[in-house]
Design a protein around this motif. Structure first.
Motif, mmCIF file in Angstrom:
data_model
loop_
_atom_site.group_PDB
_atom_site.id
_atom_site.type_symbol
_atom_site.label_atom_id
_atom_site.label_comp_id
_atom_site.label_asym_id
_atom_site.label_seq_id
_atom_site.Cartn_x
_atom_site.Cartn_y
_atom_site.Cartn_z
ATOM 1 N N ASP A 4 0.816 -1.205 0.000
ATOM 2 C CA ASP A 4 0.000 0.000 0.000
ATOM 3 C C ASP A 4 0.851 1.257 0.000
ATOM 4 O O ASP A 4 0.331 2.365 -0.036
ATOM 5 N N GLN A 199 -3.623 19.664 -3.095
ATOM 6 C CA GLN A 199 -2.958 18.363 -3.137
ATOM 7 C C GLN A 199 -1.954 18.198 -2.000
ATOM 8 O O GLN A 199 -1.730 17.085 -1.521
ATOM 9 N N GLN A 338 3.141 12.402 -0.367
ATOM 10 C CA GLN A 338 1.923 13.158 -0.098
ATOM 11 C C GLN A 338 1.099 13.359 -1.366
ATOM 12 O O GLN A 338 -0.126 13.156 -1.383
ATOM 13 N N LYS A 341 -0.565 10.095 -2.567
ATOM 14 C CA LYS A 341 -1.761 9.767 -1.784
ATOM 15 C C LYS A 341 -2.929 10.661 -2.193
ATOM 16 O O LYS A 341 -4.065 10.189 -2.292
ATOM 17 N N ALA A 342 -2.629 11.934 -2.420
ATOM 18 C CA ALA A 342 -3.683 12.872 -2.828
ATOM 19 C C ALA A 342 -4.255 12.462 -4.179
ATOM 20 O O ALA A 342 -5.478 12.490 -4.397
ATOM 21 N N ARG A 343 -3.380 12.051 -5.095
ATOM 22 C CA ARG A 343 -3.844 11.627 -6.428
ATOM 23 C C ARG A 343 -4.659 10.344 -6.331
ATOM 24 O O ARG A 343 -5.664 10.180 -7.018
ATOM 25 N N LEU A 344 -4.223 9.431 -5.457
ATOM 26 C CA LEU A 344 -4.939 8.165 -5.276
ATOM 27 C C LEU A 344 -6.345 8.430 -4.727
ATOM 28 O O LEU A 344 -7.334 7.846 -5.209
ATOM 29 N N ASN A 345 -6.452 9.334 -3.748
ATOM 30 C CA ASN A 345 -7.755 9.668 -3.177
ATOM 31 C C ASN A 345 -8.637 10.376 -4.195
ATOM 32 O O ASN A 345 -9.868 10.168 -4.230
ATOM 33 N N GLN A 346 -8.018 11.202 -5.031
ATOM 34 C CA GLN A 346 -8.764 11.930 -6.054
ATOM 35 C C GLN A 346 -9.360 10.986 -7.093
ATOM 36 O O GLN A 346 -10.458 11.210 -7.602
ATOM 37 N N ASN A 347 -8.603 9.920 -7.397
ATOM 38 C CA ASN A 347 -9.039 8.964 -8.421
ATOM 39 C C ASN A 347 -9.912 7.845 -7.855
ATOM 40 O O ASN A 347 -10.423 7.015 -8.633
ATOM 41 N N ALA A 348 -10.048 7.813 -6.531
ATOM 42 C CA ALA A 348 -10.815 6.730 -5.900
ATOM 43 C C ALA A 348 -12.308 6.880 -6.191
ATOM 44 O O ALA A 348 -12.823 7.970 -6.357
#
Length: 348
Positions: A4, A199, A338, A341-348
């Motif tokens: 992860d 971000q 950082q 993680k922000a990009r991952l949350n945005q694409n979730a």
């Protein structure tokens, strides 16, 4: 992604510089492995040499693909490009060989990021003259990334504590920089900064925009760009919903920014933003005649991939001596994590 934790590709920078040293020192910081899976892109022989010079028990794990990486603390993974002749390498010297090696590392990490094999990229310092002597005619990292990702709208964002500075222009002459102060570009950079602050997890989204001329032109007495280009850009950005002030005279803007009054600021040209930024993050020890700390992260906004970097140069004068600070490299890696993680949350 093997776990992860994001996979972070780190380029060695110029092999004749402090780039390889600070990359190894950063990866000998245990908490880096707690937050990410780092892999160095460069020449394995360079890093074997650095490890010997640092007199550490670390051992290089040479790989030819990301899938071969072990991500074990104390055994840094090096994606070996085999492009440095150690018999010819001289620390602190400009050379086409070193320039080509640093360029190829950047090109490879971009390819890996575009292919989804690494989640973010972090770049070590390169020497622009060496890169150009090798036949790669780019002004710097930002332009290389823009070219190979086919990006047209991008900007350099510098981050160190309260000081977050984005630039309207960077690697051009001062005369050209003045000509590039245009309303459309300023609005574009305000948008990039706003998105970057979000971000990075910044809650203060107030943006200060620097004036170009002394006293922001003083109603046209010292130049017209502030009234004709910067002010209309600020007004249009404010109407679009951005929290933005300006043009603010630069000598006032940066002192306010250092206190956290602004979440971020827009500088009109390279040195206008870099000088106050480096006064914040660079600490020179006059007694020891060396830097105690070199902090600051360079983030390229607008790219389809994540790119952070140290915001200092090759430091040829101390290359190979084992005294370089890895502070900025560690911060660049942390910022890449950082942003991942922000990009991952945005694409979730």
């Amino acid at each position: 992604m093997i776990s992860d934790k994001p996979v972070i590709g780190i380029t060695m920078g110029d092999p004749a510089s402090i780039g390889p040293e600070i990359a190894i020192k950063a990866l000998l910081t245990e908490r880096i492995f707690e937050i990410c899976n780092p892999v160095i892109i460069g020449d394995a022989s360079v890093f074997n040499d650095i490890i010997k010079r640092l007199d550490t028990n670390a051992k290089i794990n040479v790989i030819k693909s990301i899938s071969d990486a072990k991500f074990i603390y104390g055994e840094p993974d090096v994606f070996d490009l085999q492009n440095v002749d150690m018999g010819q390498l001289r620390f602190g010297e400009i050379s086409a060989m070193a320039g080509n090696a640093s360029f190829e590392a950047v090109k490879k990490v971009i390819e890996l990021a575009l292919a989804g094999e690494v989640d973010a990229t972090v770049t070590g310092p390169i020497n622009k003259k060496s890169v150009n002597e090798a036949g790669h005619h780019f002004a710097g990292h930002t332009e290389i990334y823009a070219h190979f990702t086919n990006t047209k709208k991008y900007a350099m964002l510098l981050v160190e504590e309260n000081m977050k500075v984005i630039h309207v222009s960077t690697h051009v002459s001062l005369r050209q920089a003045c000509d590039l102060v245009k309303k459309e570009r300023i609005i574009q950079v305000i948008e990039l900064l706003h998105n970057g602050l979000i971000q990075l997890g910044e809650t203060n989204l107030k943006i200060g925009v620097a004036g170009l001329n002394p006293h922001a032109g003083d109603s046209g007495l010292f130049g017209t760009e502030d009234d004709l280009e910067i002010l209309p850009a600020v007004q249009e950005a404010r109407e679009a919903g951005y929290q933005v002030e300006g043009p603010v005279p630069a000598d006032t803007l940066f002192s306010k920014a250092s206190t956290g009054y602004y979440g971020g600021i827009v500088a009109m040209y390279h040195d206008q933003g870099h000088i106050p930024f480096k006064l914040t993050g660079f600490k020179w020890n006059a007694q020891k005649q060396q830097m105690d700390s070199v902090k600051g992260v360079n983030i390229t906004m607008g790219l389809p991939i994540i790119r952070t970097s140290v915001d200092h140069g090759t430091a040829f004068e101390i290359a190979g001596k084992g005294v370089a600070s890895s502070d900025a490299m560690i911060l660049a890696i942390e910022s890449a994590v950082q942003l991942s993680k922000a990009r991952l949350n945005q694409n979730a």
